[in-house]
Design an enzyme around this catalytic site. Structure first.
Site, PDB file in Angstrom:
ATOM      1  N   SER A 187      -5.380  14.748 -16.571  1.00 46.32           N
ATOM      2  CA  SER A 187      -4.701  14.437 -17.104  1.00 46.32           C
ATOM      3  C   SER A 187      -4.363  12.685 -17.127  1.00 46.32           C
ATOM      4  O   SER A 187      -4.136  11.709 -17.921  1.00 46.32           O
ATOM      5  CB  SER A 187      -3.187  14.607 -16.916  1.00 46.32           C
ATOM      6  OG  SER A 187      -2.769  14.117 -15.848  1.00 46.32           O
ATOM      7  N   SER A 227      -0.740  11.940 -11.591  1.00 42.36           N
ATOM      8  CA  SER A 227      -0.953  11.088 -11.211  1.00 42.36           C
ATOM      9  C   SER A 227      -0.282  10.466 -11.030  1.00 42.36           C
ATOM     10  O   SER A 227       0.525   9.952 -10.688  1.00 42.36           O
ATOM     11  CB  SER A 227      -2.358  10.594 -11.371  1.00 42.36           C
ATOM     12  OG  SER A 227      -2.735  11.582 -12.460  1.00 42.36           O
ATOM     13  N   GLY A 283      -5.380  20.988 -12.647  1.00 43.26           N
ATOM     14  CA  GLY A 283      -5.127  21.834 -13.359  1.00 43.26           C
ATOM     15  C   GLY A 283      -3.810  22.845 -12.029  1.00 43.26           C
ATOM     16  O   GLY A 283      -3.487  22.051 -11.914  1.00 43.26           O
ATOM     17  N   ASP A 310      -1.014   6.742 -15.859  1.00 41.71           N
ATOM     18  CA  ASP A 310      -0.653   8.271 -16.103  1.00 41.71           C
ATOM     19  C   ASP A 310       0.555   8.683 -15.053  1.00 41.71           C
ATOM     20  O   ASP A 310       0.797   8.962 -13.845  1.00 41.71           O
ATOM     21  CB  ASP A 310      -1.955   9.299 -15.672  1.00 41.71           C
ATOM     22  CG  ASP A 310      -1.690  11.272 -15.811  1.00 41.71           C
ATOM     23  OD1 ASP A 310      -1.951  11.233 -15.351  1.00 41.71           O
ATOM     24  OD2 ASP A 310      -0.904  11.009 -16.808  1.00 41.71           O
ATOM     25  N   LYS A 342      -6.888  17.237  -2.766  1.00 37.48           N
ATOM     26  CA  LYS A 342      -7.789  17.556  -3.952  1.00 37.48           C
ATOM     27  C   LYS A 342      -9.054  17.542  -4.355  1.00 37.48           C
ATOM     28  O   LYS A 342      -9.949  18.164  -5.077  1.00 37.48           O
ATOM     29  CB  LYS A 342      -7.336  16.535  -5.958  1.00 37.48           C
ATOM     30  CG  LYS A 342      -5.724  16.875  -5.352  1.00 37.48           C
ATOM     31  CD  LYS A 342      -5.475  15.540  -7.227  1.00 37.48           C
ATOM     32  CE  LYS A 342      -3.379  15.655  -6.555  1.00 37.48           C
ATOM     33  NZ  LYS A 342      -3.385  14.881  -7.888  1.00 37.48           N
ATOM     34  N   ASP A 344      -6.383  11.525  -6.701  1.00 40.36           N
ATOM     35  CA  ASP A 344      -5.950  10.988  -6.343  1.00 40.36           C
ATOM     36  C   ASP A 344      -5.037  11.850  -5.436  1.00 40.36           C
ATOM     37  O   ASP A 344      -5.450  13.256  -5.454  1.00 40.36           O
ATOM     38  CB  ASP A 344      -4.792  11.062  -7.413  1.00 40.36           C
ATOM     39  CG  ASP A 344      -4.297  11.685  -8.624  1.00 40.36           C
ATOM     40  OD1 ASP A 344      -3.232  12.594  -8.451  1.00 40.36           O
ATOM     41  OD2 ASP A 344      -4.708  12.739  -8.975  1.00 40.36           O
ATOM     42  N   ARG A 397      -1.100  13.324  -6.200  1.00 38.44           N
ATOM     43  CA  ARG A 397       0.182  13.659  -6.381  1.00 38.44           C
ATOM     44  C   ARG A 397       0.056  15.414  -7.278  1.00 38.44           C
ATOM     45  O   ARG A 397      -0.767  15.466  -8.048  1.00 38.44           O
ATOM     46  CB  ARG A 397       1.083  12.736  -7.128  1.00 38.44           C
ATOM     47  CG  ARG A 397       2.065  13.231  -8.132  1.00 38.44           C
ATOM     48  CD  ARG A 397       2.175  12.144  -8.951  1.00 38.44           C
ATOM     49  NE  ARG A 397       3.360  11.509  -9.364  1.00 38.44           N
ATOM     50  CZ  ARG A 397       3.143   9.988  -9.577  1.00 38.44           C
ATOM     51  NH1 ARG A 397       3.132  10.563 -10.177  1.00 38.44           N
ATOM     52  NH2 ARG A 397       4.613   9.305  -8.742  1.00 38.44           N
ATOM     53  N   THR A 411      -2.992  14.923 -11.810  1.00 38.21           N
ATOM     54  CA  THR A 411      -4.178  14.728 -11.376  1.00 38.21           C
ATOM     55  C   THR A 411      -4.930  13.863 -11.826  1.00 38.21           C
ATOM     56  O   THR A 411      -5.170  13.623 -13.608  1.00 38.21           O
ATOM     57  CB  THR A 411      -5.246  15.989 -11.184  1.00 38.21           C
ATOM     58  OG1 THR A 411      -4.544  16.681 -10.682  1.00 38.21           O
ATOM     59  CG2 THR A 411      -6.601  15.511 -11.035  1.00 38.21           C
TER      60      THR A 411
END
Lengths: 276, 165
Positions: free
Chosen positions: A172, A212, A90, A209, A76, A60, A62, A44
């Site tokens: 993240s 994500s 999380g 990242d 999300k 995002d 994923r 995320t």
């Protein structure tokens, strides 16, 4: 202390929502070497920014289970109230359930008092719930909305701390997104500038990242309503497909045995039409 | 051509050492180039030499042997190897290997008529598809793939971009 309204059961969130009956069994199994199953996390990048007239939330799409992508296009940005939305990072189950719990509590309250919900109220319910579980409910949230006090944006961390700020990132990919904000945020953005800014921030999270990826979702919350840009940007469509077809000819898999069981023979009459 | 996954410093060191050994073979054998099977045995020995402090690499060696047949040698960290029709290693290993098992060996497809016989284009397309698919579901696989096509005429290199998320 106990909050008690005469004749009314305490709200579901105050009774223990978690069943702990497997606790001692799991501890024993862990001692024997059994590792608990990995939770699906949302890796995320989520972020939010306050602009002149509202807040813009972005995320995002994923969802990961360890190093594997479980969902390439999940949502999300969660609903809490018509004027309040919340991005969640999380453990996916935790973010889904904790936001649903708050949404339900606020809906009940709106029925009781007949007024628009306040973002601070959602924030307080969230932080009190998460603190009670000492961080074990792994939900890192970006909560945003517009109420009588104006635009309101804050983060809620898994242990229950909150920070009210003009621009926030979590997950993240938060460092990548925050780098964009720290370079380009200014006060009193217009709505268009805010959308461009959060879009850029999420893109950095998606590409830099590993947790994500995929698409960008954006939700804009203003005083008079919200606008949802599901998949505002899709920079990761699959490009290559081998021209060869993977269709297997009929008979590729040998049938060893075939048995047919008939149920509901209906004594030879025509079958009932349930949909009539 | 050899490729490795994981520990970069071991990977670079091993790669360098293989290159040096091959160069010395050429010097000591009048310029003759060592065959794939010789190099594969040498790599196996090099890896087993470090049995008690291994190179943290999972190698794949590929080439065309003396008979003109393509062959792949897969290795574990300490040098166990055998000639194979295909191989893969790395974080996307579990995602790609089943595709290759099915499309190359065709063991459970009775109508397919045995193992696959690919043209160069078909083989390259299969690899590209496999990597694209692995890149969709493995967070570590992505950015780009370098594809080396080795034939008796030499080595052709192609850089194939993947999704960068």
């Amino acid at each position: 202390y106990q909050r008690r309204v005469h004749g009314v059961a305490p709200p579901a969130r105050e009774r223990n929502p978690f069943s702990l009956e497997n606790q001692s069994r799991n501890e024993k199994l862990a001692l024997d070497g059994l590792k608990p199953p990995k939770c699906r996390k949302t890796g995320t990048t989520i972020c939010g920014v306050v602009f002149k007239g509202g807040v813009a939330l972005a995320a995002d799409t994923r969802a990961t289970e360890g190093p594997i992508v479980a969902d390439k296009n999940c949502e999300k940005i969660h609903y809490i109230a018509p004027n309040i939305y919340c991005c969640g990072a999380g453990t996916a189950a935790d973010t889904e359930n904790v936001t649903a719990m708050v949404a339900s509590a606020l809906a009940l309250q709106r029925l009781n008092i007949g007024k628009q919900s306040r973002v601070k109220q959602a924030q307080t319910i969230l932080k009190q719930h998460l603190f009670r579980y000492q961080g074990h409910v792994s939900a890192a949230l970006v909560l945003g909305g517009v109420d009588v006090g104006g635009p309101y944006l804050s983060t809620v961390a898994p242990h229950g701390s909150t920070d009210r700020l003009p621009y926030v990132t979590m997950g993240s990919g938060s460092l990548a997104a925050m780098a964009v904000f720290e370079s380009e945020y200014k006060d009193d953005l217009t709505e268009k500038e805010a959308i461009d800014l959060v879009h850029k921030a999420i893109l950095r999270g998606i590409f830099e990242d590993l947790g994500s990826g995929s698409n960008v979702d954006i939700r804009v919350i203003r005083k008079d309503g919200t606008e949802y840009f599901r998949n505002y940007d899709k920079p990761n469509e699959r490009v290559f497909r081998a021209p060869k077809s993977y269709v297997f000819p009929k008979g590729s898999v040998v049938v060893l045995k075939e048995t047919v069981e008939h149920f509901n023979t209906n004594n030879g009459k025509a079958p009932m039409d349930i949909d009539k | 051509v050899s490729t490795q996954s994981t520990w970069k410093s071991d990977r670079v060191a091993l790669h360098k050492n293989i290159g040096l050994r091959v160069q010395w073979y050429e010097y000591q054998n009048n310029g003759a180039i060592p065959g794939v099977r010789s190099v594969s045995q040498m790599l196996s020995n090099m890896l087993y030499y470090r049995r008690f402090f291994p190179y943290y690499t999972f190698n794949l060696l590929a080439g065309v042997d003396e008979n003109g047949e393509g062959v792949v040698f897969g290795y574990d960290a300490v040098g166990c190897t055998e000639p194979q029709k295909y191989g893969c290693s790395g974080s996307g290993n579990a995602l790609i290997e089943p595709i290759l098992d099915n499309q190359v060996l065709r063991q459970h497809q009775t109508k397919a008529g045995g193992e696959a016989d690919f043209t160069m284009q078909e083989a390259v397309d299969l690899i590209k598809d496999a990597f694209t698919s692995a890149g969709e579901r493995d967070i570590y696989t992505g950015d780009s793939v370098e594809i080396f096509v080795i034939s008796k005429d030499g080595v052709k290199q192609e850089n194939f971009p993947l999704k960068r998320d």
